[in-house]
Design a protein around this motif. Structure first.
Motif, PDB file in Angstrom:
ATOM      1  N   ALA A  93      -4.423  -9.599 -19.027  1.00  0.00           N
ATOM      2  CA  ALA A  93      -3.325  -8.963 -19.766  1.00  0.00           C
ATOM      3  C   ALA A  93      -1.989  -9.164 -19.068  1.00  0.00           C
ATOM      4  CB  ALA A  93      -3.604  -7.477 -19.950  1.00  0.00           C
ATOM      5  N   LEU A  94      -1.985  -9.079 -17.739  1.00  0.00           N
ATOM      6  CA  LEU A  94      -0.728  -9.231 -17.011  1.00  0.00           C
ATOM      7  C   LEU A  94      -0.161 -10.631 -17.192  1.00  0.00           C
ATOM      8  CD1 LEU A  94       1.307  -7.855 -15.194  1.00  0.00           C
ATOM      9  CD2 LEU A  94      -0.022  -8.619 -13.209  1.00  0.00           C
ATOM     10  N   GLU A  95      -1.028 -11.634 -17.165  1.00  0.00           N
ATOM     11  CA  GLU A  95      -0.578 -13.006 -17.362  1.00  0.00           C
ATOM     12  C   GLU A  95       0.026 -13.187 -18.754  1.00  0.00           C
ATOM     13  OE1 GLU A  95      -3.430 -12.084 -16.119  1.00  0.00           O
ATOM     14  OE2 GLU A  95      -3.317 -12.858 -14.054  1.00  0.00           O
ATOM     15  N   ARG A  96      -0.564 -12.556 -19.737  1.00  0.00           N
ATOM     16  CA  ARG A  96      -0.040 -12.676 -21.104  1.00  0.00           C
ATOM     17  C   ARG A  96       1.340 -12.018 -21.215  1.00  0.00           C
ATOM     18  NH1 ARG A  96      -2.170 -14.056 -25.802  1.00  0.00           N
ATOM     19  NH2 ARG A  96      -4.301 -14.075 -24.958  1.00  0.00           N
ATOM     20  N   VAL A  97       1.494 -10.842 -20.618  1.00  0.00           N
ATOM     21  CA  VAL A  97       2.785 -10.159 -20.668  1.00  0.00           C
ATOM     22  C   VAL A  97       3.841 -10.950 -19.903  1.00  0.00           C
ATOM     23  CG1 VAL A  97       4.040  -8.096 -19.906  1.00  0.00           C
ATOM     24  CG2 VAL A  97       1.818  -7.865 -21.041  1.00  0.00           C
ATOM     25  N   ASN A  98       3.483 -11.436 -18.718  1.00  0.00           N
ATOM     26  CA  ASN A  98       4.439 -12.229 -17.942  1.00  0.00           C
ATOM     27  C   ASN A  98       4.852 -13.492 -18.689  1.00  0.00           C
ATOM     28  OD1 ASN A  98       4.683 -10.537 -15.730  1.00  0.00           O
ATOM     29  ND2 ASN A  98       2.954 -11.464 -14.652  1.00  0.00           N
ATOM     30  N   SER A  99       3.907 -14.121 -19.364  1.00  0.00           N
ATOM     31  CA  SER A  99       4.221 -15.324 -20.128  1.00  0.00           C
ATOM     32  C   SER A  99       5.195 -15.010 -21.252  1.00  0.00           C
ATOM     33  CB  SER A  99       2.935 -15.928 -20.693  1.00  0.00           C
ATOM     34  OG  SER A  99       3.225 -17.057 -21.505  1.00  0.00           O
ATOM     35  N   ALA A 100       4.941 -13.904 -21.965  1.00  0.00           N
ATOM     36  CA  ALA A 100       5.838 -13.514 -23.056  1.00  0.00           C
ATOM     37  C   ALA A 100       7.218 -13.143 -22.527  1.00  0.00           C
ATOM     38  CB  ALA A 100       5.237 -12.354 -23.836  1.00  0.00           C
ATOM     39  N   ALA A 101       7.263 -12.515 -21.361  1.00  0.00           N
ATOM     40  CA  ALA A 101       8.536 -12.080 -20.783  1.00  0.00           C
ATOM     41  C   ALA A 101       9.411 -13.251 -20.356  1.00  0.00           C
ATOM     42  CB  ALA A 101       8.281 -11.160 -19.596  1.00  0.00           C
ATOM     43  N   SER A 102       8.831 -14.424 -20.190  1.00  0.00           N
ATOM     44  CA  SER A 102       9.606 -15.596 -19.739  1.00  0.00           C
ATOM     45  C   SER A 102      10.451 -16.203 -20.853  1.00  0.00           C
ATOM     46  CB  SER A 102       8.660 -16.663 -19.176  1.00  0.00           C
ATOM     47  OG  SER A 102       7.841 -17.211 -20.206  1.00  0.00           O
ATOM     48  N   GLY A 103      10.240 -15.744 -22.095  1.00  0.00           N
ATOM     49  CA  GLY A 103      11.048 -16.241 -23.195  1.00  0.00           C
ATOM     50  C   GLY A 103      12.492 -15.784 -23.098  1.00  0.00           C
ATOM     51  N   ALA A 104      13.337 -16.342 -23.945  1.00  0.00           N
ATOM     52  CA  ALA A 104      14.767 -16.010 -23.924  1.00  0.00           C
ATOM     53  C   ALA A 104      15.098 -15.096 -25.104  1.00  0.00           C
ATOM     54  CB  ALA A 104      15.605 -17.284 -23.999  1.00  0.00           C
ATOM     55  N   PRO A 105      15.386 -13.812 -24.842  1.00  0.00           N
ATOM     56  CA  PRO A 105      15.739 -12.900 -25.939  1.00  0.00           C
ATOM     57  C   PRO A 105      17.040 -13.331 -26.603  1.00  0.00           C
ATOM     58  CG  PRO A 105      15.209 -11.692 -23.927  1.00  0.00           C
ATOM     59  CD  PRO A 105      15.344 -13.129 -23.550  1.00  0.00           C
ATOM     60  N   PRO A 106      17.194 -13.073 -27.890  1.00  0.00           N
ATOM     61  CA  PRO A 106      18.448 -13.407 -28.561  1.00  0.00           C
ATOM     62  C   PRO A 106      19.589 -12.562 -28.019  1.00  0.00           C
ATOM     63  CG  PRO A 106      17.059 -12.073 -29.990  1.00  0.00           C
ATOM     64  CD  PRO A 106      16.234 -12.430 -28.806  1.00  0.00           C
ATOM     65  N   GLY A 107      20.746 -13.204 -27.791  1.00  0.00           N
ATOM     66  CA  GLY A 107      21.886 -12.480 -27.248  1.00  0.00           C
ATOM     67  C   GLY A 107      22.609 -11.668 -28.311  1.00  0.00           C
ATOM     68  N   PRO A 108      23.110 -10.485 -27.944  1.00  0.00           N
ATOM     69  CA  PRO A 108      23.838  -9.648 -28.913  1.00  0.00           C
ATOM     70  C   PRO A 108      25.313 -10.063 -29.014  1.00  0.00           C
ATOM     71  CG  PRO A 108      23.654  -8.495 -26.833  1.00  0.00           C
ATOM     72  CD  PRO A 108      22.924  -9.798 -26.655  1.00  0.00           C
ATOM     73  N   ARG A 109      25.881  -9.789 -30.164  1.00  0.00           N
ATOM     74  CA  ARG A 109      27.305 -10.028 -30.398  1.00  0.00           C
ATOM     75  C   ARG A 109      27.884  -8.836 -31.150  1.00  0.00           C
ATOM     76  NH1 ARG A 109      28.176 -14.715 -34.130  1.00  0.00           N
ATOM     77  NH2 ARG A 109      30.340 -14.573 -33.395  1.00  0.00           N
ATOM     78  N   ALA A 110      29.163  -8.593 -30.967  1.00  0.00           N
ATOM     79  CA  ALA A 110      29.879  -7.591 -31.756  1.00  0.00           C
ATOM     80  C   ALA A 110      30.721  -8.326 -32.790  1.00  0.00           C
ATOM     81  CB  ALA A 110      30.774  -6.731 -30.865  1.00  0.00           C
ATOM     82  N   VAL A 111      30.501  -8.051 -34.070  1.00  0.00           N
ATOM     83  CA  VAL A 111      31.237  -8.728 -35.139  1.00  0.00           C
ATOM     84  C   VAL A 111      31.825  -7.682 -36.081  1.00  0.00           C
ATOM     85  CG1 VAL A 111      29.742 -10.761 -35.002  1.00  0.00           C
ATOM     86  CG2 VAL A 111      29.192  -8.937 -36.611  1.00  0.00           C
ATOM     87  N   ARG A 112      32.796  -8.107 -36.881  1.00  0.00           N
ATOM     88  CA  ARG A 112      33.413  -7.200 -37.821  1.00  0.00           C
ATOM     89  C   ARG A 112      32.526  -7.012 -39.043  1.00  0.00           C
ATOM     90  NH1 ARG A 112      37.282  -4.275 -35.297  1.00  0.00           N
ATOM     91  NH2 ARG A 112      38.517  -5.645 -33.937  1.00  0.00           N
ATOM     92  N   GLY A 113      32.280  -5.748 -39.390  1.00  0.00           N
ATOM     93  CA  GLY A 113      31.520  -5.439 -40.585  1.00  0.00           C
ATOM     94  C   GLY A 113      32.402  -5.443 -41.811  1.00  0.00           C
ATOM     95  N   ALA A 114      31.815  -5.109 -42.942  1.00  0.00           N
ATOM     96  CA  ALA A 114      32.549  -5.131 -44.207  1.00  0.00           C
ATOM     97  C   ALA A 114      33.738  -4.178 -44.196  1.00  0.00           C
ATOM     98  CB  ALA A 114      31.606  -4.785 -45.357  1.00  0.00           C
TER      99      ALA A 114
END
Length: 212
Positions: A93-114
Motif C-alpha cells: 500500500a505504501l508503494e502505491r501511495v508513494n507512486s501516486a504522490a509523485s504525480g504533478a497536481p494541477p496548479g491553481p489560478r485566480a481568474v475573473r468570474g462573471a
C-alpha cells in the motif's frame, strides 16, 4: 460539510481529504453505507464537492479507468491508516501511495468570474494522475506527521467505521461527528436508560462530559 445524493450522502469532515476519500467506500462509511464512487458521474461530483477541482470544471477524459484508479488509491490509504491503528500490515500500500504522490497536481489560478470577482481555476485541464497526486500527497503528509498520526481515530459509533483526526481538546473525541454518530449514540443511550428504568434496573454508566 455534507452533500446529499438521493439516498446517499458524503461528508467532508474527517480533517483530511485522504480520509474523506476513504469514507466513500462501504467499509469506511456510516452504518448501511454503500459504494459512493460507483461510476464516472459520481466521481466527477465528488471531485467537485471535495474542491479538488473548481465548480464547473469540465472533466471530459473522466471514465471508468479514473474510477478504478481512485478505488485503488482509496484502498491503499485505508489499509495504511488501519495499520496505524493496530490493524494488519498494509503490504504494497505504501508503494502505491508513494507512486501516486509523485504525480504533478494541477496548479491553481485566480481568474475573473462573471461578476468581476476573483475565482479559483486550474492552470491546466486536470488529469487523473494529477488529482490522485493531491490525495496521495495528503496521505503522505498525514503519515509522516507525528502529531497527525497520533490524532488518527476510528469512530466508535455503532457499525460506523469512519476514520477522522481528533483535534478536540484533550483528544477525547469518540465519534466521527457529534451531530451524526454522537447524536445517534445519545438517542440510543436515552432509550436504554428508559428501558432500564421500566425494568427496575440501576442507571447506566454515564459518559463523562466533554467526551465526543
Amino acid at each position: 460539510m455534507a452533500a446529499g445524493r438521493g439516498a446517499r450522502m458524503w461528508r467532508f469532515d474527517t480533517g483530511r481529504i485522504c480520509l474523506d476519500l476513504v469514507a466513500t467506500e462501504p467499509a469506511g462509511g456510516a452504518p448501511g453505507a454503500c459504494e459512493q464512487l460507483d461510476g464516472p458521474v459520481r466521481l466527477a461530483r465528488w471531485l467537485t464537492d471535495a474542491r479538488l477541482v473548481p465548480q464547473g470544471t469540465v472533466l471530459a477524459a473522466l471514465d471508468d479507468t479514473w474510477v478504478a484508479r481512485f478505488h485503488e488509491l482509496r484502498s491503499a490509504v485505508s489499509r495504511l491508516m488501519a495499520a496505524q491503528l493496530g490493524g494488519p500490515e498494509a503490504d504494497g500500500a505504501l508503494e502505491r501511495v508513494n507512486s501516486a504522490a509523485s504525480g504533478a497536481p494541477p496548479g491553481p489560478r485566480a481568474v475573473r468570474g462573471a461578476d468581476g470577482g476573483l475565482v479559483r481555476a486550474l492552470s491546466t485541464a486536470p488529469d487523473c494522475a494529477g488529482l490522485l497526486a493531491v490525495v496521495a500527497r495528503d496521505a503522505v503528509d498525514l503519515l509522516t506527521d507525528p502529531a497527525a498520526r497520533a490524532a488518527l481515530r476510528r469512530c466508535q459509533g455503532e457499525d460506523c467505521h469512519r476514520l477522522y483526526l481528533d483535534t478536540s481538546r484533550g483528544g477525547r473525541r469518540r465519534w466521527c461527528s457529534g451531530e451524526v454518530c454522537g447524536n445517534r449514540e445519545r438517542v440510543a443511550r436515552h432509550r436504554r436508560r428508559t428501558l432500564r428504568a421500566a425494568d427496575g434496573r440501576g442507571p447506566e454508566k454515564e459518559i463523562p462530559p466533554g467526551v465526543e
